[in-house]
Scaffold this motif. Structure first.
Motif, PDB file in Angstrom:
ATOM      1  N   VAL A 115      21.597  34.520 -15.206  1.00 41.08           N
ATOM      2  CA  VAL A 115      21.478  35.922 -15.610  1.00 41.08           C
ATOM      3  C   VAL A 115      21.757  36.034 -17.112  1.00 41.08           C
ATOM      4  N   GLY A 116      22.766  35.321 -17.596  1.00 44.74           N
ATOM      5  CA  GLY A 116      23.075  35.312 -19.028  1.00 44.74           C
ATOM      6  C   GLY A 116      21.942  34.754 -19.858  1.00 44.74           C
ATOM      7  N   LEU A 117      21.250  33.738 -19.333  1.00 50.07           N
ATOM      8  CA  LEU A 117      20.083  33.189 -20.033  1.00 50.07           C
ATOM      9  C   LEU A 117      18.984  34.237 -20.127  1.00 50.07           C
ATOM     10  N   PRO A 127      29.206  56.840 -10.639  1.00 48.14           N
ATOM     11  CA  PRO A 127      30.352  55.968 -10.957  1.00 48.14           C
ATOM     12  C   PRO A 127      29.928  54.512 -11.162  1.00 48.14           C
ATOM     13  N   ARG A 128      28.963  54.060 -10.374  1.00 48.79           N
ATOM     14  CA  ARG A 128      28.491  52.679 -10.517  1.00 48.79           C
ATOM     15  C   ARG A 128      27.829  52.479 -11.870  1.00 48.79           C
ATOM     16  N   GLY A 129      27.064  53.478 -12.319  1.00 48.63           N
ATOM     17  CA  GLY A 129      26.444  53.401 -13.639  1.00 48.63           C
ATOM     18  C   GLY A 129      27.471  53.365 -14.748  1.00 48.63           C
ATOM     19  N   MET A 130      28.514  54.175 -14.612  1.00 49.55           N
ATOM     20  CA  MET A 130      29.580  54.187 -15.617  1.00 49.55           C
ATOM     21  C   MET A 130      30.358  52.870 -15.604  1.00 49.55           C
ATOM     22  N   GLN A 131      30.562  52.292 -14.411  1.00 51.85           N
ATOM     23  CA  GLN A 131      31.243  50.998 -14.320  1.00 51.85           C
ATOM     24  C   GLN A 131      30.411  49.893 -14.962  1.00 51.85           C
ATOM     25  N   ALA A 132      29.101  49.986 -14.885  1.00 53.34           N
ATOM     26  CA  ALA A 132      28.233  48.959 -15.452  1.00 53.34           C
ATOM     27  C   ALA A 132      28.057  49.114 -16.955  1.00 53.34           C
ATOM     28  N   LEU A 133      28.288  50.310 -17.486  1.00 52.83           N
ATOM     29  CA  LEU A 133      28.025  50.582 -18.900  1.00 52.83           C
ATOM     30  C   LEU A 133      28.937  49.795 -19.839  1.00 52.83           C
ATOM     31  N   THR A 134      30.236  49.826 -19.597  1.00 57.61           N
ATOM     32  CA  THR A 134      31.175  49.158 -20.506  1.00 57.61           C
ATOM     33  C   THR A 134      30.961  47.651 -20.567  1.00 57.61           C
ATOM     34  N   PRO A 135      30.893  46.930 -19.425  1.00 55.68           N
ATOM     35  CA  PRO A 135      30.637  45.494 -19.533  1.00 55.68           C
ATOM     36  C   PRO A 135      29.281  45.191 -20.183  1.00 55.68           C
ATOM     37  N   SER A 136      28.291  46.037 -19.908  1.00 52.29           N
ATOM     38  CA  SER A 136      26.973  45.809 -20.506  1.00 52.29           C
ATOM     39  C   SER A 136      27.054  45.863 -22.023  1.00 52.29           C
ATOM     40  N   LEU A 137      27.718  46.881 -22.540  1.00 54.58           N
ATOM     41  CA  LEU A 137      27.839  47.029 -23.997  1.00 54.58           C
ATOM     42  C   LEU A 137      28.688  45.918 -24.609  1.00 54.58           C
ATOM     43  N   LEU A 138      29.861  45.672 -24.038  1.00 48.90           N
ATOM     44  CA  LEU A 138      30.787  44.707 -24.630  1.00 48.90           C
ATOM     45  C   LEU A 138      30.280  43.264 -24.522  1.00 48.90           C
ATOM     46  N   GLU A 139      29.801  42.877 -23.338  1.00 51.13           N
ATOM     47  CA  GLU A 139      29.343  41.501 -23.169  1.00 51.13           C
ATOM     48  C   GLU A 139      28.102  41.223 -24.006  1.00 51.13           C
ATOM     49  N   GLU A 140      27.185  42.183 -24.062  1.00 53.34           N
ATOM     50  CA  GLU A 140      25.972  41.954 -24.851  1.00 53.34           C
ATOM     51  C   GLU A 140      26.272  41.934 -26.345  1.00 53.34           C
ATOM     52  N   ALA A 141      27.127  42.843 -26.810  1.00 53.59           N
ATOM     53  CA  ALA A 141      27.466  42.856 -28.237  1.00 53.59           C
ATOM     54  C   ALA A 141      28.198  41.574 -28.632  1.00 53.59           C
ATOM     55  N   LEU A 150      13.427  41.119 -27.686  1.00 56.59           N
ATOM     56  CA  LEU A 150      13.286  42.573 -27.786  1.00 56.59           C
ATOM     57  C   LEU A 150      14.416  43.281 -28.522  1.00 56.59           C
ATOM     58  N   GLY A 151      15.536  42.619 -28.765  1.00 53.86           N
ATOM     59  CA  GLY A 151      16.637  43.240 -29.479  1.00 53.86           C
ATOM     60  C   GLY A 151      17.850  43.478 -28.599  1.00 53.86           C
ATOM     61  N   LEU A 152      18.948  43.839 -29.254  1.00 52.56           N
ATOM     62  CA  LEU A 152      20.221  44.021 -28.554  1.00 52.56           C
ATOM     63  C   LEU A 152      20.193  45.195 -27.577  1.00 52.56           C
ATOM     64  N   GLY A 153      19.548  46.276 -27.952  1.00 52.92           N
ATOM     65  CA  GLY A 153      19.461  47.428 -27.050  1.00 52.92           C
ATOM     66  C   GLY A 153      18.743  47.089 -25.757  1.00 52.92           C
ATOM     67  N   ALA A 154      17.708  46.258 -25.859  1.00 51.56           N
ATOM     68  CA  ALA A 154      16.983  45.836 -24.664  1.00 51.56           C
ATOM     69  C   ALA A 154      17.858  44.960 -23.776  1.00 51.56           C
ATOM     70  N   ALA A 155      18.669  44.093 -24.382  1.00 56.29           N
ATOM     71  CA  ALA A 155      19.578  43.254 -23.593  1.00 56.29           C
ATOM     72  C   ALA A 155      20.635  44.107 -22.891  1.00 56.29           C
ATOM     73  N   VAL A 156      21.150  45.123 -23.587  1.00 53.80           N
ATOM     74  CA  VAL A 156      22.115  46.036 -22.965  1.00 53.80           C
ATOM     75  C   VAL A 156      21.451  46.774 -21.803  1.00 53.80           C
ATOM     76  N   ALA A 157      20.210  47.244 -22.018  1.00 59.21           N
ATOM     77  CA  ALA A 157      19.489  47.955 -20.958  1.00 59.21           C
ATOM     78  C   ALA A 157      19.231  47.049 -19.758  1.00 59.21           C
ATOM     79  N   CYS A 158      18.891  45.784 -20.003  1.00 63.80           N
ATOM     80  CA  CYS A 158      18.670  44.814 -18.918  1.00 63.80           C
ATOM     81  C   CYS A 158      19.970  44.591 -18.142  1.00 63.80           C
TER      82      CYS A 158
END
Length: 194
Positions: free
Chosen positions: A119-121, A53-67, A130-138
């Motif tokens: 953290v945003g920096l 559940p924690r991973g799923m909770q982190a997924l949406t903000p990671s994708l939206l904020e990074e994009a 490294l690209g957007l995917g790397a930022a999402v993964a971070c």
């Protein structure tokens, strides 16, 4: 083509390096906070409790904020002002959005907002290197591991990892090292064609 799309996202290597940056960032923050709190006993059983559940909770903000912030704002600002100014402006916007309470239920104080700005920096540096995917993964690694540190150390609030002076110092050191690598090591190597 599919290969070009994978490369634009940072590729497989970028994803692994992005995860590594997120693990480094959250581990440094967690260990420094653990030391600052007087080294309480580890609660290893709580570290992975509720991991899915924690991973799923982190997924949406990671994708939206990074994009939105890195993929759009930092990308556009880098085209107009250059990368250093885009990094600073993009991470300040990120910190101010958290400070104002746009991503949380309530506004944050100045210290947590400063930690989130650093953290945003870091996310923006990972994005530009490294690209957007790397930022999402971070971001995903941070969002997954930071609450784990909070539980394992036995802190009362999840934001405690992002709202203390020792964590601010640790984030400053890690982000500063990434900044030096980006503009002093990686950029000259690209210019020389290495």
């Amino acid at each position: 083509s599919l290969t070009a799309g994978v490369r634009a996202w940072g590729g497989v290597t970028g994803g692994w390096l992005g995860r590594g940056c997120g693990v480094l960032l959250s581990s440094c923050a967690g260990l420094v906070l653990w030391l600052a709190k007087g080294q309480p006993a580890w609660k290893w059983d709580l570290f992975l409790e509720g991991w899915f559940p924690r991973g799923m909770q982190a997924l949406t903000p990671s994708l939206l904020e990074e994009a939105g912030l890195r993929g759009c704002l930092v990308f556009l600002l880098a085209g107009f002002w250059g990368q250093p100014a885009a990094l600073v402006a993009g991470s300040l916007a990120y910190g101010l959005m958290y400070y104002a309470g746009l991503f949380t239920a309530q506004p944050l104080g100045p210290l947590p907002a400063a930690c989130i700005t650093l953290v945003g920096l870091c996310y923006a540096e990972v994005y530009l290197c490294l690209g957007l995917g790397a930022a999402v993964a971070c971001h995903l690694a941070w969002g997954f591991l930071a609450p784990s540190w909070v539980k394992m150390i036995g802190l009362s609030a999840p934001m405690e990892i992002e709202g203390s002076w020792p964590v601010l110092l640790a984030l400053g050191v890690v982000t500063g090292l990434l900044w030096v690598w980006k503009f002093r090591v990686a950029a000259p190597a690209v210019k020389k064609g290495k």
